[in-house]
Scaffold this motif. Structure first.
Motif, PDB file in Angstrom:
ATOM      1  N   THR A  91     -15.475   0.103  -1.369  1.00  0.00           N
ATOM      2  CA  THR A  91     -14.184   0.251  -2.040  1.00  0.00           C
ATOM      3  C   THR A  91     -14.312   1.267  -3.162  1.00  0.00           C
ATOM      4  O   THR A  91     -15.412   1.582  -3.620  1.00  0.00           O
ATOM      5  N   CYS A 111       0.818  -1.216   0.000  1.00  0.00           N
ATOM      6  CA  CYS A 111       0.000   0.000   0.000  1.00  0.00           C
ATOM      7  C   CYS A 111       0.848   1.259   0.000  1.00  0.00           C
ATOM      8  O   CYS A 111       0.686   2.139  -0.842  1.00  0.00           O
ATOM      9  N   LYS A 162       0.135   5.323  -6.041  1.00  0.00           N
ATOM     10  CA  LYS A 162      -0.866   5.314  -7.117  1.00  0.00           C
ATOM     11  C   LYS A 162      -1.789   6.520  -7.005  1.00  0.00           C
ATOM     12  O   LYS A 162      -2.074   7.199  -7.998  1.00  0.00           O
ATOM     13  N   LYS A 163      -2.268   6.813  -5.788  1.00  0.00           N
ATOM     14  CA  LYS A 163      -3.198   7.935  -5.635  1.00  0.00           C
ATOM     15  C   LYS A 163      -2.505   9.260  -5.932  1.00  0.00           C
ATOM     16  O   LYS A 163      -3.116  10.164  -6.518  1.00  0.00           O
ATOM     17  N   GLU A 178     -13.902   8.078 -11.304  1.00  0.00           N
ATOM     18  CA  GLU A 178     -13.797   7.099 -10.234  1.00  0.00           C
ATOM     19  C   GLU A 178     -15.067   6.268 -10.126  1.00  0.00           C
ATOM     20  O   GLU A 178     -16.144   6.684 -10.555  1.00  0.00           O
ATOM     21  N   LEU A 199      -7.760  -5.623   0.424  1.00  0.00           N
ATOM     22  CA  LEU A 199      -7.805  -4.179   0.577  1.00  0.00           C
ATOM     23  C   LEU A 199      -7.056  -3.801   1.854  1.00  0.00           C
ATOM     24  O   LEU A 199      -7.189  -4.488   2.876  1.00  0.00           O
ATOM     25  N   THR A 200      -6.305  -2.716   1.797  1.00  0.00           N
ATOM     26  CA  THR A 200      -5.502  -2.312   2.953  1.00  0.00           C
ATOM     27  C   THR A 200      -6.324  -2.113   4.221  1.00  0.00           C
ATOM     28  O   THR A 200      -5.953  -2.628   5.287  1.00  0.00           O
ATOM     29  N   GLY A 258       1.755   0.749  -3.989  1.00  0.00           N
ATOM     30  CA  GLY A 258       0.338   0.534  -4.239  1.00  0.00           C
ATOM     31  C   GLY A 258      -0.468   1.790  -4.009  1.00  0.00           C
ATOM     32  O   GLY A 258      -0.275   2.812  -4.669  1.00  0.00           O
ATOM     33  N   CYS A 259      -1.374   1.719  -3.031  1.00  0.00           N
ATOM     34  CA  CYS A 259      -2.383   2.768  -2.836  1.00  0.00           C
ATOM     35  C   CYS A 259      -1.822   4.185  -2.799  1.00  0.00           C
ATOM     36  O   CYS A 259      -2.322   5.071  -3.491  1.00  0.00           O
ATOM     37  N   GLU A 268      -6.931   1.505 -13.634  1.00  0.00           N
ATOM     38  CA  GLU A 268      -6.427   2.707 -12.968  1.00  0.00           C
ATOM     39  C   GLU A 268      -5.181   3.236 -13.660  1.00  0.00           C
ATOM     40  O   GLU A 268      -5.070   4.436 -13.939  1.00  0.00           O
TER      41      GLU A 268
END
Length: 452
Positions: free
Chosen positions: A340, A43, A51-52, A347, A310-311, A47-48, A182
């Protein structure tokens, strides 16, 4: 028997770190943790979080266009990838430092090396040191999977995308899940020529059909060259990149090829099979409702169990583990109605059942609207959003909520509270709308578009 520790955690991702520090700092246990790579796991490191930040960076191009439409004199010179990447790496370093400080502050002893199990109560570190523990928690996460095909090593994975020296001029993304979609949107927004192949009939399998259909349309409209029912049949090095042969009969050269074709749990070479730890067909650790494996002293949480990857779920599983094992309060993991978000453009936010899944359980009513939002409509863009509620015809409970719109992730977090509590359609209707907003449609849809 005396043990070196009450708990030894293998894996320094979000779930493992949370379980370790709460067990040590909150429950008074003597805890150690081993991590062979960077603290923060998928994450935080690959990852999260990165990525964000890439999502944010990729969204400025249409914002610039919208600004001009609203009367602003804005000039655009394109994304400076080097500047962005430098700031991104600095932020990830900062976050890793936070994780390390949290562990140290809770009294957790850490080992920066790989660990495996020697027996149900013994962990062997890479340097040969052995440590014993009353309980062992596996939180080793997962990793991207490359397809089994010739020259697959020519392709990169999502782990590699953050470390590119420069953005490619063109990229082929193989896959149709949320990671593939994504990154297709992210790189397209950053100015890369993006092509996406997915072998299935529609992207985002498992999500609501209507919602994923709109995302597919919007991705194409925004410039992603999306081909469904298409897969790679061969790839080889070529001038300018990788030559790819596809099942649709095309043969093209892409500067980069990225595989987003699934992930597998990290259970290789952990010594599990020799101890009798039951594994699933994908290598995942099989656990009960309390995250306990077939060996009583060994537990597992997060992606290594392949339950709900999922984190925030891994963190909840870690908390439930501590409650069960160290506080004497048996707490099963709750995977029901977990919200999620998919950070495509637009989005998607979702919680509960899709229309298709709900219809299999009994009669339902579907409330849905799709429209052009005020902000982008004024700017002359054709973007559309979708708001959808799936309602049980008998109990009137909202079984599923699906949003496709900018900010859908923020909206679904709040809608998830109502869905989790079992709110009815009439209770949604009793809520006064906030106007003018996109989300007000969730409480103003009066008549079902269909009954199933």
């Amino acid at each position: 028997m005396d043990f070196d520790y009450d708990l030894f955690v293998i894996g320094g991702g979000s779930g493992g770190v949370r379980a370790a520090r709460v067990a040590a700092g909150g429950a008074g246990a003597k805890v150690a943790l081993a991590e062979e790579s960077r603290y923060g796991g998928t994450c935080v490191i690959r990852g999260c979080v990165p990525k964000k930040l890439m999502v944010f960076a990729s969204e400025f191009a249409p914002m610039v266009e919208d600004g001009r439409a609203y009367g602003w004199d804005i000039r655009e010179n394109g994304l400076d990838w080097g500047q962005f990447r430098g700031k991104l790496e600095a932020e990830l370093d900062r976050l890793e430092g936070v994780y390390r400080k949290l562990l140290a502050g809770s009294g957790v002893e850490t080992f920066d090396q790989r660990a495996r199990l020697a027996d149900p109560h013994t962990v062997e570190l890479a340097d040969g040191t052995r440590k014993t523990a009353r309980h062992i928690l596996l939180a080793t996460g997962g990793r991207p999977l490359r397809p089994e095909m010739e020259n697959a090593a020519l392709g990169i994975t999502s782990d590699d995308i953050f470390h590119l020296d420069r953005l490619p001029r063109s990229i082929l993304i193989v896959g149709g899940g949320y990671i593939a979609c994504e990154f297709a949107c992210i790189l397209n927004g950053m100015g890369v020529e993006v092509t996406q192949y997915y072998r299935g009939a529609q992207i985002l399998r498992g999500f609501d059909d209507e919602a994923r259909g709109l995302i597919s349309e919007e991705m194409r409209q925004n410039g992603v060259d999306l081909h469904i029912g298409t897969n790679i049949i061969g790839m080889e090095e070529a001038d300018g990149g990788v030559r790819v042969k596809a099942t649709n009969g095309t043969e093209r050269v892409f500067e980069k090829v990225m595989f987003a074709t699934g992930r597998v749990p990290n259970t290789d070479d952990l010594g599990l099979s020799g101890l009798g730890v039951d594994l699933g067909r994908r290598g995942e650790v099989l656990v009960d409702a309390y995250s306990q494996s077939s060996v009583p002293s060994i537990y597992a949480i997060g992606d290594v169990t392949d339950r709900l990857n999922l984190t925030p779920v891994a963190i909840r599983e870690g908390m439930a583990f501590v409650e069960t094992v160290f506080r004497g309060n048996p707490t099963p993991v709750d995977h029901d109605r977990v919200a999620t978000a998919i950070f495509t453009q637009p989005e998607m936010g979702t919680v509960g059942l899709s229309e298709e899944a709900a219809a299999e359980q009994g009669p339902i009513e579907v409330y849905c609207t799709s429209f052009r939002p005020m902000r982008t409509a004024f700017a002359g863009r054709p973007d559309r959003v979708l708001m959808k509620l799936v309602v049980c015809a008998d109990t009137r409970r909202v079984l599923g909520c699906h949003i496709v719109a900018p900010g859908a992730g923020e909206m679904i977090q709040l809608a998830a509270v109502a869905v989790k509590l079992g709110a009815t359609k009439e209770q949604f209707d009793q809520t006064v709308a906030v106007h003018p907003t996109v989300s007000e449609e969730l409480v103003t849809m009066r008549d079902p578009v269909r009954k199933v």
